[in-house]
Design an enzyme around this catalytic site. Structure first.
Site, PDB file in Angstrom:
ATOM      1  N   LYS A   1      57.013  -4.426 129.620  1.00  6.62           N
ATOM      2  CA  LYS A   1      56.815  -3.003 129.335  1.00  6.62           C
ATOM      3  C   LYS A   1      57.639  -2.199 130.323  1.00  6.62           C
ATOM      4  CE  LYS A   1      53.844  -0.556 126.626  1.00  6.62           C
ATOM      5  NZ  LYS A   1      53.309  -0.798 125.297  1.00  6.62           N
TER       6      LYS A   1
ATOM      7  N   GLY B   1      42.917  11.455 120.854  1.00  9.51           N
ATOM      8  CA  GLY B   1      44.378  11.405 120.866  1.00  9.51           C
ATOM      9  C   GLY B   1      44.928  11.281 119.457  1.00  9.51           C
ATOM     10  N   VAL B   2      45.485  12.397 118.947  1.00 12.55           N
ATOM     11  CA  VAL B   2      46.036  12.355 117.585  1.00 12.55           C
ATOM     12  C   VAL B   2      47.553  12.564 117.655  1.00 12.55           C
ATOM     13  CG1 VAL B   2      44.201  12.724 115.909  1.00 12.55           C
ATOM     14  CG2 VAL B   2      44.888  14.638 117.355  1.00 12.55           C
TER      15      VAL B   2
ATOM     16  N   VAL C   1      50.226   7.466 116.731  1.00 13.97           N
ATOM     17  CA  VAL C   1      49.330   6.483 116.105  1.00 13.97           C
ATOM     18  C   VAL C   1      48.033   7.145 115.630  1.00 13.97           C
ATOM     19  CG1 VAL C   1      48.089   4.311 116.395  1.00 13.97           C
ATOM     20  CG2 VAL C   1      50.255   4.649 117.575  1.00 13.97           C
TER      21      VAL C   1
END
Ligand SMILES: NC(=O)C1=CN([C@@H]2O[C@H](COP(=O)(O)OP(=O)(O)OC[C@H]3O[C@@H](n4cnc5c(N)ncnc54)[C@H](O)[C@@H]3O)[C@@H](O)[C@H]2O)C=CC1
Ligand SMILES: O=C(O)CCC(=O)C(=O)O
Length: 370
Positions: free
Chosen positions: A80, A185-186, A189
């Site tokens: 990552k 959290g929109v 995803v």
């Protein structure tokens, strides 16, 4: 700041710091394990409060990718990257070109992709400087036609499949009509997941620190907006964390009432011991790296050249994998995370097996360079 003695070091193969004076790039790439293939994982851009916070994040995220790819039977290792900077105000072409050079300097041991704070546009800039980028091109879409290389719709679809499996296991329900879901959290995803849930008849509550994203979910999907702290206290069936990690901790656990936690965020548990607390409360936790594997499956198929139908079938495998985790955890009196870790390590040590789906049997390692 010691890396080798860091609590999250966990035998990482390589941790590299990158700095570019001209663009202001400050980034870290971590490669956890390359037993099954090159380390592939997204590049996160976040306004970290300190270098220490960024290091901790990248170490935890890259380890998660090793387990995620092994559990999803992909020929990939875990890695990552993080860029230290504000994803709303700190982006520039020069920054991502420098990041592309940084990725390229590892010669393909690490392949980058999108994550929170980055998307197709940033992948395309990096692709000018390195070929070790996934999610920068055009793809065949599930339902026909073409789409861009953004993996987040596949991540959202996998989480949707995982929520179906969790609801079936914990609530004994085969559909999502009227099922109450709170999404934290929109973004890329979370919004995609909200759309799929809405189409399936679920009721939605949403929160986000970025007001425009909340308004999009309210105006386009009829979701109910709630405050950042209120989201934990809602009387809902599913809590779906789709923002950043460590949001299940001793404080939020006191407020949380949902019998199911199933969402896209990586590293949802602030520490491993919380899994046991959830088990005792009969809260069914879908291990993050098991449920959010849709994106990594997507970018893997982009590189191996599998068809959209094969990709969809592979993502749908997240459902049976989770069901197996839930059933084994119940039978063996263990946490879902302990079972998922065991299954991932078994697959890591056992090497790659063909992926079997209803429509295809395919060894997805073909076409990969090591
Ligand atoms: N994009 C992908 O395909 C994949 C993403 N993930 C993980 O899923 C999560 C979401 O990823 P994306 O949707 O790509 O990121 P994103 O940045 O597009 O969306 C995240 C959203 O969460 C919001 N947010 C951040 N902190 C918050 C808080 N404390 N409370 C409420 N909202 C908050 C942000 O404002 C943003 O709208 C991340 O943890 C990411 O690592 C995991 C697998 C693949
Ligand atoms: O979905 C992606 O962008 C690649 C995979 C990844 O970084 C993740 O699953 O966290």
């Amino acid at each position: 700041m010691s890396v080798f003695n860091h609590v999250d070091f966990d035998q990482h193969e390589q941790v590299v710091y990158g700095h570019d004076k001209a663009s202001g790039l400050k980034a870290i790439i971590a490669i956890h394990d390359s037993t099954l293939g090159p380390a592939l994982g997204g590049c996160r851009m976040w306004n970290y409060a300190s270098d220490e916070e960024a290091l901790r994040d990248v170490l935890r995220l890259s380890r998660g990718m090793t387990y995620k790819s092994a559990l999803a039977r992909l020929p990939l290792g875990g890695g990552k990257a993080v860029i230290i900077g504000d994803p709303h105000t700190g982006k520039s072409e020069a920054l991502f070109q420098a990041m592309g050079d940084f990725v390229d300097s590892l010669g393909g041991r690490y392949i980058t992709a999108a994550d929170s704070g980055t998307g197709v546009a940033e992948m395309r800039i990096m692709a000018e400087r390195t070929r070790h980028v996934a999610g920068a091109g055009q793809r065949e879409a599930f339902g026909g036609g073409s789409r861009d290389g953004d993996p987040s719709p596949s991540t959202a679809y996998g989480v949707f499949i995982g929520i179906q499996a969790a609801v079936a296991h914990r609530l004994g329900r085969q559909d999502l009509k009227g099922v109450r879901v709170a999404i934290q959290g929109v973004g890329q995803v979370g919004f995609g997941l909200a759309k799929l849930l809405k189409e399936a008849g679920a009721q939605l509550w949403v929160t986000d620190i970025f007001e425009a994203n909340v308004q999009r979910a309210v105006s386009q999907l009829g979701a109910t907006a709630v405050g950042q702290h209120e989201i934990y206290r809602l009387d809902v069936d599913v809590f779906a964390p789709c923002a950043l990690g460590a949001i299940i901790n001793l404080q939020t656990l006191e407020a949380l009432r949902a019998p199911i936690i199933a969402g896209a965020a990586n590293n949802q548990l602030a520490d491993a011991s919380l899994a046991e607390l959830l088990r005792r409360r009969e809260c069914l936790y879908a291990p993050d790296y098991a449920i959010n594997a849709g994106g990594i499956i997507d970018v893997c198929y982009e590189r191996t050249g599998g068809s959209a139908a094969q990709l969809k079938a592979h993502i749908e495998g997240i459902g049976p994998t989770l069901t197996e985790i839930f059933q084994r955890a119940e039978r063996e009196g263990e946490t879902t995370t302990a079972i998922a870790d065991r299954m991932a390590l078994e697959r890591l040590r056992g090497g790659l097996q063909p992926v079997r789906t209803a429509t295809t049997t395919k060894v997805v390692s073909q076409g990969w360079q090591r």
